[in-house]
Design a protein around this motif. Sequence first.
Motif, PDB file in Angstrom:
ATOM      1  N   ALA A   1       0.818  -1.214   0.000  1.00  0.00           N
ATOM      2  CA  ALA A   1       0.000   0.000   0.000  1.00  0.00           C
ATOM      3  C   ALA A   1       0.852   1.264   0.000  1.00  0.00           C
ATOM      4  CB  ALA A   1      -0.956   0.008   1.188  1.00  0.00           C
ATOM      5  N   GLN A   2       2.022   1.199  -0.648  1.00  0.00           N
ATOM      6  CA  GLN A   2       2.891   2.361  -0.809  1.00  0.00           C
ATOM      7  C   GLN A   2       2.987   2.709  -2.286  1.00  0.00           C
ATOM      8  OE1 GLN A   2       6.117   0.489   2.057  1.00  0.00           O
ATOM      9  NE2 GLN A   2       6.551   2.673   1.846  1.00  0.00           N
ATOM     10  N   VAL A   3       3.048   4.019  -2.582  1.00  0.00           N
ATOM     11  CA  VAL A   3       3.081   4.454  -3.977  1.00  0.00           C
ATOM     12  C   VAL A   3       4.112   5.572  -4.156  1.00  0.00           C
ATOM     13  CG1 VAL A   3       0.655   3.864  -4.388  1.00  0.00           C
ATOM     14  CG2 VAL A   3       1.245   6.164  -3.592  1.00  0.00           C
ATOM     15  N   GLY A   4       4.432   5.834  -5.420  1.00  0.00           N
ATOM     16  CA  GLY A   4       5.267   6.986  -5.758  1.00  0.00           C
ATOM     17  C   GLY A   4       6.650   6.965  -5.126  1.00  0.00           C
ATOM     18  N   VAL A   5       7.106   8.147  -4.714  1.00  0.00           N
ATOM     19  CA  VAL A   5       8.455   8.267  -4.161  1.00  0.00           C
ATOM     20  C   VAL A   5       8.581   7.523  -2.831  1.00  0.00           C
ATOM     21  CG1 VAL A   5       9.015  10.429  -5.323  1.00  0.00           C
ATOM     22  CG2 VAL A   5       7.854  10.493  -3.116  1.00  0.00           C
ATOM     23  N   ASP A   6       7.477   7.346  -2.119  1.00  0.00           N
ATOM     24  CA  ASP A   6       7.518   6.583  -0.876  1.00  0.00           C
ATOM     25  C   ASP A   6       7.807   5.113  -1.176  1.00  0.00           C
ATOM     26  OD1 ASP A   6       7.109   6.355   2.033  1.00  0.00           O
ATOM     27  OD2 ASP A   6       5.320   5.214   1.493  1.00  0.00           O
ATOM     28  N   TYR A   7       7.158   4.584  -2.202  1.00  0.00           N
ATOM     29  CA  TYR A   7       7.436   3.217  -2.657  1.00  0.00           C
ATOM     30  C   TYR A   7       8.905   3.078  -3.067  1.00  0.00           C
ATOM     31  CZ  TYR A   7       7.816  -0.648  -5.971  1.00  0.00           C
ATOM     32  OH  TYR A   7       8.239  -1.768  -6.628  1.00  0.00           O
ATOM     33  N   GLU A   8       9.379   4.037  -3.845  1.00  0.00           N
ATOM     34  CA  GLU A   8      10.756   3.974  -4.345  1.00  0.00           C
ATOM     35  C   GLU A   8      11.767   4.012  -3.207  1.00  0.00           C
ATOM     36  OE1 GLU A   8      10.997   7.277  -6.971  1.00  0.00           O
ATOM     37  OE2 GLU A   8       9.565   6.445  -8.431  1.00  0.00           O
ATOM     38  N   GLN A   9      11.506   4.820  -2.194  1.00  0.00           N
ATOM     39  CA  GLN A   9      12.446   4.928  -1.074  1.00  0.00           C
ATOM     40  C   GLN A   9      12.498   3.641  -0.261  1.00  0.00           C
ATOM     41  OE1 GLN A   9      13.340   8.669   1.082  1.00  0.00           O
ATOM     42  NE2 GLN A   9      12.189   7.738   2.755  1.00  0.00           N
ATOM     43  N   THR A  10      11.342   3.022  -0.029  1.00  0.00           N
ATOM     44  CA  THR A  10      11.321   1.756   0.703  1.00  0.00           C
ATOM     45  C   THR A  10      12.023   0.665  -0.105  1.00  0.00           C
ATOM     46  OG1 THR A  10       9.304   2.308   1.909  1.00  0.00           O
ATOM     47  CG2 THR A  10       9.822  -0.025   1.690  1.00  0.00           C
ATOM     48  N   PHE A  11      11.764   0.626  -1.402  1.00  0.00           N
ATOM     49  CA  PHE A  11      12.427  -0.346  -2.272  1.00  0.00           C
ATOM     50  C   PHE A  11      13.942  -0.155  -2.227  1.00  0.00           C
ATOM     51  CE2 PHE A  11      14.116  -1.776  -6.360  1.00  0.00           C
ATOM     52  CZ  PHE A  11      13.537  -3.034  -6.489  1.00  0.00           C
ATOM     53  N   ARG A  12      14.376   1.099  -2.302  1.00  0.00           N
ATOM     54  CA  ARG A  12      15.803   1.413  -2.261  1.00  0.00           C
ATOM     55  C   ARG A  12      16.421   0.964  -0.931  1.00  0.00           C
ATOM     56  NH1 ARG A  12      15.365   6.523  -3.432  1.00  0.00           N
ATOM     57  NH2 ARG A  12      15.668   7.455  -1.374  1.00  0.00           N
ATOM     58  N   THR A  13      15.658   1.103   0.145  1.00  0.00           N
ATOM     59  CA  THR A  13      16.156   0.700   1.457  1.00  0.00           C
ATOM     60  C   THR A  13      16.312  -0.813   1.549  1.00  0.00           C
ATOM     61  OG1 THR A  13      15.079   2.623   2.457  1.00  0.00           O
ATOM     62  CG2 THR A  13      15.774   0.860   3.938  1.00  0.00           C
ATOM     63  N   TYR A  14      15.312  -1.558   1.069  1.00  0.00           N
ATOM     64  CA  TYR A  14      15.414  -3.022   1.050  1.00  0.00           C
ATOM     65  C   TYR A  14      16.650  -3.465   0.275  1.00  0.00           C
ATOM     66  CZ  TYR A  14      10.470  -3.556   2.514  1.00  0.00           C
ATOM     67  OH  TYR A  14       9.282  -3.534   3.191  1.00  0.00           O
ATOM     68  N   VAL A  15      16.803  -2.937  -0.923  1.00  0.00           N
ATOM     69  CA  VAL A  15      17.924  -3.327  -1.771  1.00  0.00           C
ATOM     70  C   VAL A  15      19.250  -2.934  -1.127  1.00  0.00           C
ATOM     71  CG1 VAL A  15      19.047  -2.947  -4.003  1.00  0.00           C
ATOM     72  CG2 VAL A  15      16.564  -3.242  -3.888  1.00  0.00           C
ATOM     73  N   GLY A  16      19.280  -1.743  -0.513  1.00  0.00           N
ATOM     74  CA  GLY A  16      20.503  -1.290   0.140  1.00  0.00           C
ATOM     75  C   GLY A  16      20.914  -2.177   1.303  1.00  0.00           C
ATOM     76  N   MET A  17      19.939  -2.658   2.059  1.00  0.00           N
ATOM     77  CA  MET A  17      20.267  -3.582   3.150  1.00  0.00           C
ATOM     78  C   MET A  17      20.836  -4.881   2.596  1.00  0.00           C
ATOM     79  SD  MET A  17      19.574  -2.014   6.034  1.00  0.00           S
ATOM     80  CE  MET A  17      19.282  -3.213   7.340  1.00  0.00           C
ATOM     81  N   GLY A  18      20.233  -5.370   1.524  1.00  0.00           N
ATOM     82  CA  GLY A  18      20.705  -6.622   0.937  1.00  0.00           C
ATOM     83  C   GLY A  18      22.058  -6.510   0.277  1.00  0.00           C
ATOM     84  N   THR A  19      22.351  -5.344  -0.299  1.00  0.00           N
ATOM     85  CA  THR A  19      23.633  -5.170  -0.990  1.00  0.00           C
ATOM     86  C   THR A  19      24.728  -4.606  -0.087  1.00  0.00           C
ATOM     87  OG1 THR A  19      22.929  -2.983  -1.790  1.00  0.00           O
ATOM     88  CG2 THR A  19      22.570  -4.865  -3.254  1.00  0.00           C
ATOM     89  N   ASN A  20      24.386  -4.245   1.157  1.00  0.00           N
ATOM     90  CA  ASN A  20      25.424  -3.771   2.082  1.00  0.00           C
ATOM     91  C   ASN A  20      26.548  -4.810   2.139  1.00  0.00           C
ATOM     92  OD1 ASN A  20      26.817  -3.580   4.853  1.00  0.00           O
ATOM     93  ND2 ASN A  20      25.634  -1.695   4.801  1.00  0.00           N
ATOM     94  N   PRO A  21      27.797  -4.381   2.059  1.00  0.00           N
ATOM     95  CA  PRO A  21      28.902  -5.347   2.013  1.00  0.00           C
ATOM     96  C   PRO A  21      29.063  -6.197   3.263  1.00  0.00           C
ATOM     97  CG  PRO A  21      29.722  -3.090   2.159  1.00  0.00           C
ATOM     98  CD  PRO A  21      28.264  -2.992   1.883  1.00  0.00           C
ATOM     99  N   ASN A  22      28.370  -5.865   4.354  1.00  0.00           N
ATOM    100  CA  ASN A  22      28.412  -6.715   5.539  1.00  0.00           C
ATOM    101  C   ASN A  22      27.576  -7.985   5.364  1.00  0.00           C
ATOM    102  OD1 ASN A  22      29.952  -4.771   6.760  1.00  0.00           O
ATOM    103  ND2 ASN A  22      28.392  -4.087   8.196  1.00  0.00           N
ATOM    104  N   VAL A  23      26.853  -8.063   4.265  1.00  0.00           N
ATOM    105  CA  VAL A  23      25.984  -9.213   3.988  1.00  0.00           C
ATOM    106  C   VAL A  23      26.630 -10.105   2.931  1.00  0.00           C
ATOM    107  CG1 VAL A  23      23.731  -9.919   3.082  1.00  0.00           C
ATOM    108  CG2 VAL A  23      23.905  -7.934   4.602  1.00  0.00           C
ATOM    109  N   TYR A  24      26.783 -11.397   3.277  1.00  0.00           N
ATOM    110  CA  TYR A  24      27.331 -12.369   2.322  1.00  0.00           C
ATOM    111  C   TYR A  24      26.288 -12.767   1.294  1.00  0.00           C
ATOM    112  CZ  TYR A  24      28.585 -16.910   0.399  1.00  0.00           C
ATOM    113  OH  TYR A  24      28.829 -17.946  -0.467  1.00  0.00           O
ATOM    114  N   GLY A  25      25.083 -13.105   1.781  1.00  0.00           N
ATOM    115  CA  GLY A  25      24.027 -13.563   0.897  1.00  0.00           C
ATOM    116  C   GLY A  25      22.667 -13.238   1.485  1.00  0.00           C
ATOM    117  N   VAL A  26      21.619 -13.335   0.652  1.00  0.00           N
ATOM    118  CA  VAL A  26      20.288 -12.906   1.060  1.00  0.00           C
ATOM    119  C   VAL A  26      19.232 -13.937   0.674  1.00  0.00           C
ATOM    120  CG1 VAL A  26      18.572 -11.059   0.931  1.00  0.00           C
ATOM    121  CG2 VAL A  26      21.005 -10.516   0.631  1.00  0.00           C
ATOM    122  N   VAL A  27      18.337 -14.225   1.614  1.00  0.00           N
ATOM    123  CA  VAL A  27      17.117 -14.953   1.316  1.00  0.00           C
ATOM    124  C   VAL A  27      15.978 -13.945   1.422  1.00  0.00           C
ATOM    125  CG1 VAL A  27      15.581 -16.849   1.916  1.00  0.00           C
ATOM    126  CG2 VAL A  27      18.052 -17.091   2.272  1.00  0.00           C
TER     127      VAL A  27
END
Length: 388
Positions: free
Chosen positions: A55-81
């Motif tokens: 239930a998120q849209v627009g720039v709010d959706y994009e920011q949450t998506f960016r945050t999820y991806v950023g957590m997963g791609t943070n170099p402290n993470v080896y792999g992601v499920v």
Amino acid sequence: MENVQFWGYRRPDGRVGVRNHVLILPTIVCATQAARQVTELVHGTVTFIHQHGCAQVGVDYEQTFRTYVGMGTNPNVYGVVVMGLGCETHQGRSVAQEIAKSGKPVELVSIQDHGGTLGAIAEAARIATKMVQDASTVMREPFDVSELIVGTECGGSDACSGLSANPAVGYVSDMIVDRGGTVVLAETTELIGAEHLLASRAVNDRVAKRVYEVIEAMEKRAIMMGVDIRTGNPSPGNRKGGLTTLEEKSLGAAAKAGTRPLQELINYAERPTKKGLVWMDTPGHDIEQLTGMVAGGAQIVLFTSGRGTPTGSPIAPVIKIATNTPMFERMRENMDVNAGTIIEGKESLESVGRRIFDELLLTASGKLTKSEILKQHDFGIWRIGPTF
């Protein structure tokens, strides 16, 4: 200048991590409890609880998506499920595909596609077990400090913050920048009143203009809710600590930035594109700004406090620095470094700064912080839009 190194993990995208986690990443609030149960089953995994993903849209959706991806791609993470429900706005498949571009192992588990909660937990645990075992074969290597992105934060400030811990962190910030590393300054609300100091250090007029723009936007958000935060102080802890206005807090908070030029000003959860001092536009809320910096790639965070805090991150070590000795003694199980010795006249600002820098290198090389030991896995995304 001496050659300073830490021991970390090189990732497929070239970045360096200081931890080696397998992240169980729930893309929707409905999957957070299943993700938590996977971490209880599989040692070496981490996750976070949140209320986002639908239930998120627009720039709010994009920011949450960016945050999820950023957590997963943070170099402290080896792999992601990645764990999703299946019908949510933030589709797990899209998040997994974006994380996979970093070259690290990524798998997707959908609660609906795997027959419900129990089936999804079993499948995610099976995948995570293999990832953790693979992660355990990756060895630490020596790396230069220039590989680090260090987040800075202050929460629950007092009258000592601007005199001890914050300028000591500023000293460390200069040490990191001078060695080719990156330091992230955040907390836009807590820089109101000090914006002119940072704008004067901007590398060009465009960055200086951006400083005033983000400050004005943050103030307007507060005014829309009927609050003038520049001349007031909305935090009871800050007021009890002796800070009467947010401007007083800001002048102390800005000290964390040291004295080097401001290279760029980035949006929430964005990755810095330049080395040196970088400002990320975040709210003052401790957990939301911490999450933004880590999603932006910070491998480690320096967090000062005058009131005391247990705050931590699921994937980045957070070094807690006390501004005064009484609080440090009272909250030893939460605080890592005492900068109150500056107030007592027992140490110089430079001496404490070097001590924090040494602690930073030890932590980057594997020493656990108090928040890690206590499993303080805080996570919160700055919402900038309504829920539909």
